[in-house]
Design a protein around this motif. Structure first.
Motif, PDB file in Angstrom:
ATOM      1  N   ASP A   1      18.116   1.054 -30.149  1.00 31.93           N
ATOM      2  CA  ASP A   1      16.552   0.053 -30.678  1.00 31.93           C
ATOM      3  C   ASP A   1      16.947  -1.908 -30.839  1.00 31.93           C
ATOM      4  O   ASP A   1      17.060  -2.399 -31.909  1.00 31.93           O
ATOM      5  N   THR A   2      16.680  -2.388 -29.796  1.00 29.06           N
ATOM      6  CA  THR A   2      17.097  -3.476 -29.063  1.00 29.06           C
ATOM      7  C   THR A   2      16.103  -4.551 -29.870  1.00 29.06           C
ATOM      8  O   THR A   2      16.431  -5.709 -30.378  1.00 29.06           O
ATOM      9  N   ASP A   3      15.122  -4.167 -30.683  1.00 27.88           N
ATOM     10  CA  ASP A   3      14.268  -4.592 -31.088  1.00 27.88           C
ATOM     11  C   ASP A   3      14.874  -4.778 -32.709  1.00 27.88           C
ATOM     12  O   ASP A   3      13.644  -5.862 -34.556  1.00 27.88           O
ATOM     13  N   ALA A   4      15.325  -4.142 -33.249  1.00 29.87           N
ATOM     14  CA  ALA A   4      15.757  -4.063 -34.814  1.00 29.87           C
ATOM     15  C   ALA A   4      17.236  -4.030 -34.964  1.00 29.87           C
ATOM     16  O   ALA A   4      18.265  -3.573 -35.614  1.00 29.87           O
ATOM     17  N   ILE A   5      18.303  -5.494 -34.517  1.00 32.83           N
ATOM     18  CA  ILE A   5      19.038  -5.101 -34.542  1.00 32.83           C
ATOM     19  C   ILE A   5      19.895  -5.607 -35.178  1.00 32.83           C
ATOM     20  O   ILE A   5      18.488  -6.815 -36.444  1.00 32.83           O
ATOM     21  N   LEU A   6      20.658  -5.140 -36.454  1.00 33.03           N
ATOM     22  CA  LEU A   6      21.148  -6.110 -37.519  1.00 33.03           C
ATOM     23  C   LEU A   6      19.818  -6.458 -38.908  1.00 33.03           C
ATOM     24  O   LEU A   6      19.684  -7.140 -39.318  1.00 33.03           O
ATOM     25  N   LEU A   7      18.612  -5.060 -38.726  1.00 32.48           N
ATOM     26  CA  LEU A   7      17.675  -5.656 -39.503  1.00 32.48           C
ATOM     27  C   LEU A   7      17.913  -4.604 -41.625  1.00 32.48           C
ATOM     28  O   LEU A   7      19.161  -3.922 -40.839  1.00 32.48           O
TER      29      LEU A   7
ATOM     30  N   GLY B   1      11.531   1.020 -43.364  1.00 30.94           N
ATOM     31  CA  GLY B   1      11.541   1.443 -42.304  1.00 30.94           C
ATOM     32  C   GLY B   1      13.103   2.102 -41.839  1.00 30.94           C
ATOM     33  O   GLY B   1      13.149   3.017 -41.124  1.00 30.94           O
ATOM     34  N   HIS B   2      13.553   0.915 -42.423  1.00 35.71           N
ATOM     35  CA  HIS B   2      15.678   1.465 -42.311  1.00 35.71           C
ATOM     36  C   HIS B   2      15.788   1.511 -43.835  1.00 35.71           C
ATOM     37  O   HIS B   2      16.211   0.496 -44.482  1.00 35.71           O
ATOM     38  N   TRP B   3      16.018   2.852 -44.246  1.00 41.90           N
ATOM     39  CA  TRP B   3      16.347   2.572 -45.819  1.00 41.90           C
ATOM     40  C   TRP B   3      18.201   2.221 -45.902  1.00 41.90           C
ATOM     41  O   TRP B   3      18.087   1.214 -46.832  1.00 41.90           O
ATOM     42  N   PHE B   4      18.730   2.381 -44.996  1.00 44.12           N
ATOM     43  CA  PHE B   4      19.930   1.372 -44.859  1.00 44.12           C
ATOM     44  C   PHE B   4      19.901   0.617 -44.168  1.00 44.12           C
ATOM     45  O   PHE B   4      21.395   0.278 -44.305  1.00 44.12           O
ATOM     46  N   GLY B   5      19.760  -0.049 -43.497  1.00 41.67           N
ATOM     47  CA  GLY B   5      19.107  -1.439 -42.344  1.00 41.67           C
ATOM     48  C   GLY B   5      20.009  -0.321 -41.050  1.00 41.67           C
ATOM     49  O   GLY B   5      19.447   0.659 -40.897  1.00 41.67           O
ATOM     50  N   THR B   6      20.016  -1.229 -40.715  1.00 44.23           N
ATOM     51  CA  THR B   6      20.192  -1.651 -38.514  1.00 44.23           C
ATOM     52  C   THR B   6      21.422  -1.833 -38.420  1.00 44.23           C
ATOM     53  O   THR B   6      21.466  -2.582 -38.875  1.00 44.23           O
ATOM     54  N   ASP B   7      22.418  -1.504 -37.625  1.00 46.68           N
ATOM     55  CA  ASP B   7      23.734  -2.204 -37.244  1.00 46.68           C
ATOM     56  C   ASP B   7      23.498  -2.939 -35.900  1.00 46.68           C
ATOM     57  O   ASP B   7      22.364  -3.405 -35.273  1.00 46.68           O
ATOM     58  N   GLN B   8      24.591  -3.704 -35.013  1.00 47.23           N
ATOM     59  CA  GLN B   8      24.645  -4.172 -34.025  1.00 47.23           C
ATOM     60  C   GLN B   8      23.837  -3.924 -32.979  1.00 47.23           C
ATOM     61  O   GLN B   8      23.567  -4.227 -32.283  1.00 47.23           O
ATOM     62  N   LEU B   9      23.542  -2.372 -32.646  1.00 48.81           N
ATOM     63  CA  LEU B   9      22.895  -2.416 -32.052  1.00 48.81           C
ATOM     64  C   LEU B   9      21.773  -1.074 -31.802  1.00 48.81           C
ATOM     65  O   LEU B   9      20.656  -1.187 -30.770  1.00 48.81           O
ATOM     66  N   GLY B  10      21.637  -1.726 -33.372  1.00 51.65           N
ATOM     67  CA  GLY B  10      19.785  -1.085 -33.641  1.00 51.65           C
ATOM     68  C   GLY B  10      19.741   0.497 -34.211  1.00 51.65           C
ATOM     69  O   GLY B  10      18.360   0.516 -34.452  1.00 51.65           O
TER      70      GLY B  10
ATOM     71  N   TRP C   1      15.653  17.273 -41.918  1.00 45.18           N
ATOM     72  CA  TRP C   1      14.743  17.631 -43.055  1.00 45.18           C
ATOM     73  C   TRP C   1      14.645  15.785 -43.984  1.00 45.18           C
ATOM     74  O   TRP C   1      14.091  15.811 -44.636  1.00 45.18           O
ATOM     75  N   PHE C   2      16.318  15.169 -43.514  1.00 44.82           N
ATOM     76  CA  PHE C   2      15.619  13.513 -44.320  1.00 44.82           C
ATOM     77  C   PHE C   2      15.764  12.653 -42.971  1.00 44.82           C
ATOM     78  O   PHE C   2      15.385  11.642 -43.700  1.00 44.82           O
ATOM     79  N   THR C   3      16.161  13.052 -41.926  1.00 45.48           N
ATOM     80  CA  THR C   3      15.170  11.921 -41.143  1.00 45.48           C
ATOM     81  C   THR C   3      14.729  12.983 -39.736  1.00 45.48           C
ATOM     82  O   THR C   3      15.644  13.488 -38.779  1.00 45.48           O
ATOM     83  N   SER C   4      13.753  11.460 -38.975  1.00 46.92           N
ATOM     84  CA  SER C   4      13.394  12.000 -37.932  1.00 46.92           C
ATOM     85  C   SER C   4      13.613  11.650 -36.293  1.00 46.92           C
ATOM     86  O   SER C   4      13.566  11.649 -35.497  1.00 46.92           O
ATOM     87  N   LEU C   5      14.581  10.812 -37.406  1.00 37.39           N
ATOM     88  CA  LEU C   5      15.707   9.383 -35.633  1.00 37.39           C
ATOM     89  C   LEU C   5      16.409  10.272 -35.564  1.00 37.39           C
ATOM     90  O   LEU C   5      17.268  11.437 -35.717  1.00 37.39           O
TER      91      LEU C   5
ATOM     92  N   PHE D   1      20.216   4.795 -41.978  1.00 32.47           N
ATOM     93  CA  PHE D   1      20.474   6.216 -42.880  1.00 32.47           C
ATOM     94  C   PHE D   1      20.932   7.700 -41.960  1.00 32.47           C
ATOM     95  O   PHE D   1      21.269   7.782 -42.759  1.00 32.47           O
ATOM     96  N   THR D   2      20.026   7.273 -40.424  1.00 30.41           N
ATOM     97  CA  THR D   2      20.281   7.953 -39.769  1.00 30.41           C
ATOM     98  C   THR D   2      21.691   8.755 -39.475  1.00 30.41           C
ATOM     99  O   THR D   2      22.588   9.492 -39.718  1.00 30.41           O
ATOM    100  N   ARG D   3      22.532   7.835 -38.989  1.00 32.50           N
ATOM    101  CA  ARG D   3      24.056   8.189 -38.974  1.00 32.50           C
ATOM    102  C   ARG D   3      24.957   8.428 -39.923  1.00 32.50           C
ATOM    103  O   ARG D   3      25.205   9.441 -40.358  1.00 32.50           O
ATOM    104  N   VAL D   4      24.454   7.848 -40.878  1.00 31.98           N
ATOM    105  CA  VAL D   4      24.963   8.716 -42.624  1.00 31.98           C
ATOM    106  C   VAL D   4      25.082  10.337 -42.470  1.00 31.98           C
ATOM    107  O   VAL D   4      25.573  10.983 -43.391  1.00 31.98           O
ATOM    108  N   VAL D   5      23.723  10.755 -42.227  1.00 31.39           N
ATOM    109  CA  VAL D   5      23.067  11.550 -42.378  1.00 31.39           C
ATOM    110  C   VAL D   5      23.766  12.833 -41.920  1.00 31.39           C
ATOM    111  O   VAL D   5      25.012  13.697 -42.009  1.00 31.39           O
ATOM    112  N   TYR D   6      23.717  12.098 -39.356  1.00 29.17           N
ATOM    113  CA  TYR D   6      24.244  13.254 -38.923  1.00 29.17           C
ATOM    114  C   TYR D   6      26.221  13.147 -39.612  1.00 29.17           C
ATOM    115  O   TYR D   6      26.672  13.908 -38.590  1.00 29.17           O
ATOM    116  N   GLY D   7      26.319  12.042 -39.697  1.00 27.59           N
ATOM    117  CA  GLY D   7      27.781  11.849 -40.452  1.00 27.59           C
ATOM    118  C   GLY D   7      28.403  12.624 -40.771  1.00 27.59           C
ATOM    119  O   GLY D   7      29.074  13.072 -40.930  1.00 27.59           O
ATOM    120  N   THR D   8      27.483  13.495 -41.861  1.00 22.69           N
ATOM    121  CA  THR D   8      27.296  14.660 -43.018  1.00 22.69           C
ATOM    122  C   THR D   8      28.579  15.356 -42.589  1.00 22.69           C
ATOM    123  O   THR D   8      28.923  16.079 -43.153  1.00 22.69           O
TER     124      THR D   8
END
Length: 288
Positions: A55-61, A66-75, A45-49, A79-86
């Motif tokens: 995504d190597t083209d979206a590293i450390l954004l 497009g990325h509400w919480f940004g991206t990490d060192q692997l792209g 419901w919260f993310t489609s990713l 936000f998606t990882r926080v949602v799934y980590g819940t």
């Protein structure tokens, strides 16, 4: 004028008693907890990713549309990882609280009703466990069992047993002096029947409030274990593991750790406020 004020005060008091759960101090944390439950049960419901999509083209954004919480060192989308980590964090928090509650009921009841010699030993054991910080006890359990979600759950739960046991013991000591327990004894009911039917149900009522607060504390403890590398093993999306992922990028990409840390803090505060509010309502008699 004084009569009007008196009537208004009475109506306001009646309305407060009739709707004790509508207080703003309770609605906001309750809504946040419900939001966490929704994210844990249906993250789609919260993310489609996907949480592990690289995504190597979206590293450390930085955070953006497009990325509400940004991206990490692997792209990966934070936000998606926080949602799934819940779900991972709540399962650990609820499971650890359940273990602590069951262990506390067993140990606390035995420490109050066992024979004198055993009672003294159990009381000293509870005192010794309470002398150690819960996180230190959890680290000792992890050192024996190893890392992983299940072991983290067990470690956090077992380290919290003593606090629940102390509360249950004090409640059992009060309940066993009550009139209905003395009446059951006078009627000749077996001791185990009295314990199971009368003492434990009435002695464990405050556990609901403590458990609500305990879930938040367990989530925080599990996140701390994962942050130091002794909890959930990467690349599993779990809040503490997300904090650990960004600790080497605090200067260049602070959002990797800062935004998950904000979610952890908000979750713990919401559960604590909810538990405290329930405690106040319970003390006033609005919760039976």
């Amino acid at each position: 004028m004084s009569d009007i004020r008196g009537i208004a005060a009475v109506l306001q008091s009646r309305d407060g008693r009739r709707h004790p759960w509508r207080a703003p101090g309770l609605l906001l944390p309750a809504a946040f907890v419900l939001l966490l439950v929704a994210a844990a049960s249906t993250p789609q419901w919260f993310t489609s990713l996907a949480p592990d999509t690289v995504d190597t083209d979206a590293i450390l954004l930085p955070p953006g549309p497009g990325h509400w919480f940004g991206t990490d060192q692997l792209g990966r989308d934070v936000f998606t990882r926080v949602v799934y980590g819940t779900s991972q964090s709540l399962i650990i928090g609820i499971g650890a609280t359940l273990i602590a509650s069951l262990g506390g009921v067993s140990l606390g009841t035995a420490a109050a009703l066992a024979p004198v010699a055993m009672r003294r030993v159990l009381v000293r054991l509870i005192d010794i466990l309470l002398a150690f910080p819960e996180l230190l006890l959890a680290l000792l359990v992890i050192a024996v069992l190893g890392r992983g979600p299940v072991n983290t759950l067990l470690a956090v739960g077992l380290s919290s047993v003593a606090g629940y046991a102390r509360l249950v013991r004090s409640q059992v000591l009060q309940v066993r002096q009550s009139g209905y327990v003395e009446h059951a004894v006078a009627l000749g009911e077996p001791p185990w029947t009295i314990i199971i039917r009368h003492i434990i149900p009435n002695a464990t009522r405050p556990l609901l409030i403590l458990a609500t607060i305990g879930v938040g504390t367990s989530v925080l403890s599990a996140s701390a274990l994962s942050f130091v590398g002794l909890g959930v093993v990467p690349p599993v999306a779990e809040w503490g593991a997300l904090l650990a992922d960004g600790r080497n990028f605090l200067d260049t990409a602070p959002w990797i750790s800062l935004l998950p840390a904000t979610v952890v803090a908000a979750s713990v505060i919401a559960m604590t406020v909810l538990g405290r509010r329930m405690q106040m309502l319970f003390a006033r008699g609005d919760v039976s």
